[in-house]
Write a protein that holds these residues in place. Structure first.
Motif, short mmCIF file in Angstrom:
data_model
loop_
_atom_site.label_atom_id
_atom_site.label_comp_id
_atom_site.label_asym_id
_atom_site.label_seq_id
_atom_site.Cartn_x
_atom_site.Cartn_y
_atom_site.Cartn_z
N GLN A 277 -5.01 11.51 0.90
CA GLN A 277 -3.71 12.16 0.67
C GLN A 277 -3.84 13.32 -0.31
N GLU A 278 -4.63 13.11 -1.35
CA GLU A 278 -4.84 14.19 -2.33
C GLU A 278 -5.42 15.44 -1.67
N VAL B 272 0.85 -1.20 0.00
CA VAL B 272 0.00 0.00 0.00
C VAL B 272 0.88 1.24 0.00
N SER B 273 1.91 1.17 0.80
CA SER B 273 2.82 2.29 0.90
C SER B 273 3.52 2.52 -0.45
N ILE C 84 -7.23 5.85 0.88
CA ILE C 84 -5.96 6.43 1.30
C ILE C 84 -5.46 7.42 0.26
N LEU C 85 -5.57 7.04 -1.00
CA LEU C 85 -5.15 7.94 -2.08
C LEU C 85 -5.93 9.24 -2.05
N LEU D 186 -5.05 1.97 -10.41
CA LEU D 186 -4.81 1.36 -9.11
C LEU D 186 -4.89 -0.16 -9.20
N ILE E 12 -7.46 1.21 -0.24
CA ILE E 12 -6.34 1.89 -0.88
C ILE E 12 -6.80 3.15 -1.59
N LYS E 13 -7.94 3.02 -2.26
CA LYS E 13 -8.51 4.18 -2.93
C LYS E 13 -8.75 5.30 -1.93
N THR F 245 0.75 3.88 -3.00
CA THR F 245 0.19 5.20 -2.76
C THR F 245 1.23 6.28 -2.50
#
Lengths: 112, 112
Positions: free
Chosen positions: A71-72, A26-27, A67-68, B15, A64-65, A30
């Motif tokens: 962050q955005e 994941v790290s 998290i992305l 992704l 994961i989506k 992303t």
DNA sequence: CGTAGATTGTAGCATATTTACAATCAAAGT
DNA sequence: ACTTTGATTGTAAATATGCTACAATCTACG
């Protein structure tokens, strides 16, 4: 008729749903540091699945989506909580689409 | 115009393409024992990606799909090599679909 | 029984992840 | 300047996961 698998679906959503990756991946994917991901999780913003008892964290597409997206938003100046809240709303739609595709793939063909 | 991200795609293929999981997950997902997966790999039937040098195996959607298909065929009585060959043909289409979806998702909108 | 194909077992070592405690750092307030 | 709050990071010790290389097993077939 209607065994375990129909014919080739265009995409195997049944499989996509099951794709869960470790925190390191994941790290990598992303660009968000592992440590930060765990921190967000401590705060209740992210929720990874844990298989057994004391095993390791697993993240699926939706996690994961999320998290992305968070962050955005933070890159744009939102606070963590604000970003999380905003993303929460969008995730409802994103999940709906994903799960709907996954479900319709699973039962093959359903009139209603 | 045409920054890093367009609007919400229905599905983030960018992704999905990046989702690669460890051999333990593959084993959980497919039901095929890790040891067997490594064996198939020794024989050149499966090819996992390795990030750095001596790091661990990673499997993407296509790899996993292939493993599932081979296992299915073997359950029906095919030998490993026969199953692998048969699957190889199907994978061409499956990859084409997957990669095409992924690409069209990446560039957003392209007439030609 | 012998052989080939397919699979499995395991030891010893390398890498990844976890938890828990603490430190840092920047911006806002007083 | 000092303190507070939100956000992030560092790290050690323990656990989990994965790797390679060796050899063993099992089954179908002649």
């Amino acid at each position: 008729m209607s065994d375990k698998h129909e014919i080739d679906p265009l995409l195997d959503f049944d499989l996509l749903k099951k794709l869960v990756v470790g925190i390191g991946e994941v790290s990598d994917i992303t660009g968000v540091p592992m440590r930060k991901i765990r921190y967000w999780e401590e705060k209740g913003i992210i929720e990874s699945e844990k298989e057994g008892e004391g095993t390791t964290r697993r993240y699926d597409y939706l996690n994961i989506k999320k998290i992305l997206l968070i962050q955005e938003l933070m890159d744009e100046g939102f606070t963590l909580d604000a970003a999380a809240k905003k993303v929460e709303a969008r995730m409802k739609n994103i999940s709906k689409v994903f799960l709907k595709l996954a479900d319709s793939a699973t039962d093959g063909n359903k009139p209603e």
